[in-house]
Motif scaffolding. Structure first.
Motif, PDB file in Angstrom:
ATOM      1  N   PHE A  37       0.835  -1.193   0.000  1.00 35.74           N
ATOM      2  CA  PHE A  37       0.000   0.000   0.000  1.00 35.74           C
ATOM      3  C   PHE A  37       0.871   1.246   0.000  1.00 35.74           C
ATOM      4  O   PHE A  37       1.975   1.250   0.538  1.00 35.74           O
ATOM      5  N   GLY A  38       0.337   2.289  -0.603  1.00 30.68           N
ATOM      6  CA  GLY A  38       1.024   3.576  -0.558  1.00 30.68           C
ATOM      7  C   GLY A  38       1.796   3.877  -1.823  1.00 30.68           C
ATOM      8  O   GLY A  38       2.327   2.985  -2.486  1.00 30.68           O
ATOM      9  N   LEU A  39       1.863   5.162  -2.144  1.00 34.33           N
ATOM     10  CA  LEU A  39       2.504   5.596  -3.390  1.00 34.33           C
ATOM     11  C   LEU A  39       3.972   5.208  -3.466  1.00 34.33           C
ATOM     12  O   LEU A  39       4.415   4.579  -4.429  1.00 34.33           O
ATOM     13  N   ARG A  40       4.728   5.608  -2.465  1.00 33.45           N
ATOM     14  CA  ARG A  40       6.169   5.350  -2.492  1.00 33.45           C
ATOM     15  C   ARG A  40       6.468   3.853  -2.517  1.00 33.45           C
ATOM     16  O   ARG A  40       7.358   3.396  -3.240  1.00 33.45           O
ATOM     17  N   ALA A  41       5.726   3.092  -1.722  1.00 33.95           N
ATOM     18  CA  ALA A  41       5.973   1.646  -1.649  1.00 33.95           C
ATOM     19  C   ALA A  41       5.768   0.986  -3.002  1.00 33.95           C
ATOM     20  O   ALA A  41       6.566   0.135  -3.430  1.00 33.95           O
ATOM     21  N   VAL A  42       4.702   1.366  -3.704  1.00 35.86           N
ATOM     22  CA  VAL A  42       4.412   0.749  -4.999  1.00 35.86           C
ATOM     23  C   VAL A  42       5.429   1.196  -6.047  1.00 35.86           C
ATOM     24  O   VAL A  42       5.919   0.380  -6.843  1.00 35.86           O
ATOM     25  N   ILE A  43       5.771   2.488  -6.047  1.00 34.09           N
ATOM     26  CA  ILE A  43       6.773   2.988  -7.005  1.00 34.09           C
ATOM     27  C   ILE A  43       8.107   2.279  -6.796  1.00 34.09           C
ATOM     28  O   ILE A  43       8.763   1.843  -7.747  1.00 34.09           O
ATOM     29  N   GLU A  44       8.520   2.117  -5.545  1.00 34.26           N
ATOM     30  CA  GLU A  44       9.793   1.452  -5.252  1.00 34.26           C
ATOM     31  C   GLU A  44       9.756  -0.027  -5.626  1.00 34.26           C
ATOM     32  O   GLU A  44      10.768  -0.580  -6.092  1.00 34.26           O
ATOM     33  N   LYS A 103      -4.865  13.304  -8.018  1.00 30.29           N
ATOM     34  CA  LYS A 103      -3.942  14.068  -8.848  1.00 30.29           C
ATOM     35  C   LYS A 103      -2.695  14.404  -8.059  1.00 30.29           C
ATOM     36  O   LYS A 103      -2.674  14.351  -6.833  1.00 30.29           O
ATOM     37  N   GLY A 104      -1.636  14.747  -8.774  1.00 33.95           N
ATOM     38  CA  GLY A 104      -0.387  15.120  -8.137  1.00 33.95           C
ATOM     39  C   GLY A 104       0.785  14.477  -8.851  1.00 33.95           C
ATOM     40  O   GLY A 104       0.626  13.498  -9.591  1.00 33.95           O
ATOM     41  N   PRO A 105       1.999  15.005  -8.656  1.00 32.80           N
ATOM     42  CA  PRO A 105       3.177  14.504  -9.387  1.00 32.80           C
ATOM     43  C   PRO A 105       3.503  13.036  -9.107  1.00 32.80           C
ATOM     44  O   PRO A 105       3.920  12.312 -10.007  1.00 32.80           O
ATOM     45  N   LEU A 106       3.308  12.578  -7.862  1.00 28.80           N
ATOM     46  CA  LEU A 106       3.629  11.185  -7.558  1.00 28.80           C
ATOM     47  C   LEU A 106       2.644  10.216  -8.218  1.00 28.80           C
ATOM     48  O   LEU A 106       3.031   9.137  -8.675  1.00 28.80           O
ATOM     49  N   TYR A 107       1.379  10.610  -8.256  1.00 26.15           N
ATOM     50  CA  TYR A 107       0.396   9.764  -8.942  1.00 26.15           C
ATOM     51  C   TYR A 107       0.716   9.689 -10.430  1.00 26.15           C
ATOM     52  O   TYR A 107       0.619   8.622 -11.050  1.00 26.15           O
TER      53      TYR A 107
END
Length: 245
Positions: free
Chosen positions: A8-15, A33-37
């Motif tokens: 779960f979570g943006l950073r966790a999935v990106i990593e 919306k947002g740069p990380l998404y």
């Protein structure tokens, strides 16, 4: 039994994507919306990962933790690199045997196929990156542990895998009712790759155009087709029969 893991979570999935983890599917909350998404969407599309947009109510059912609108399912097994798999098998095996699955979306059918592949000496299974059943706990159970015995690779397009196999001297045979010859009339004693398609859809036309041979099962009764895992077993044991002859 090892279950499919969820993160779960943006950073966790990106990593996880950046680290090359075998991700089955990503769920993203609608309207965020947002740069990380944006970064996550771009990365997922670049890696040809399944990305589904769902309402917040469904996201909240995944976990009570702060999911930040992103949940990903990670495969419980480690996939292998396709080119390395083909190189290693072809250099170590006199008669390589590969299995390619096109649009097989049922997890239990996939597990049954993997079990038969293990029993018939298949050296590697190749799946498309999208449009294929995920490898879940049900897949592992149905495979009777075969998922841990047969190397599995994914490719963006099955045609790319077919061209790679052909360049390595392997004959690619499609199982299709559109064939003129029965499988018993097609040579499979040397290096061979079998392509199986989903029930109903069959093998996609672009893949059919790329193979070396087409073969069909001789059907005797009023029912026009077999379950894909059963049909796959017939084809793989015909390879075994020819190689023992």
């Amino acid at each position: 039994m090892q279950q499919t893991e969820q993160i779960f979570g943006l950073r966790a999935v990106i990593e996880a994507i950046t680290a090359g983890k075998s991700i089955d599917k990503i769920f993203m909350q609608k309207g965020l919306k947002g740069p990380l998404y944006k970064e996550l969407e771009t990365l997922a599309r670049k890696e040809n990962l399944k990305l589904s947009y769902v309402p917040k109510e469904r996201m909240d059912r995944f976990t009570k933790m702060n999911h930040q609108g992103v949940v990903a399912s990670i495969s419980p097994i480690t996939l292998v690199d396709l080119e390395n798999l083909v190189d290693e098998v072809c250099s170590s095996q006199e008669k390589p045997l590969f299995l390619l699955l096109d649009q097989v979306t049922d997890v239990r059918n996939l597990g049954a196929i993997i079990r038969t592949a293990s029993c018939t000496g298949v050296h590697g299974i190749i799946l498309p990156q999208t449009g294929s059943a995920p490898i879940t706990a049900d897949t592992i159970k149905t495979s009777a542990g075969g998922v841990f015995q047969v190397p599995i690779a994914k490719t963006t397009h099955l045609k790319d895998a077919i061209f790679l196999l052909q360049a390595s001297g392997i004959s690619v045979i499609a199982a299709t009712e559109k064939a003129e010859n029965d499988l018993y009339e097609v040579p499979m004693a040397s290096g061979t790759a079998i392509v199986m398609g989903a029930e109903g859809k069959g093998i996609s036309p672009s893949v059919l155009k790329s193979v070396d041979h087409k073969a069909k099962l001789p059907m005797q009764g009023p029912i026009g087709s077999l379950n894909v895992s059963v049909a796959c077993g017939v084809f793989l044991y015909e390879v075994v029969r020819q190689r023992k002859a």
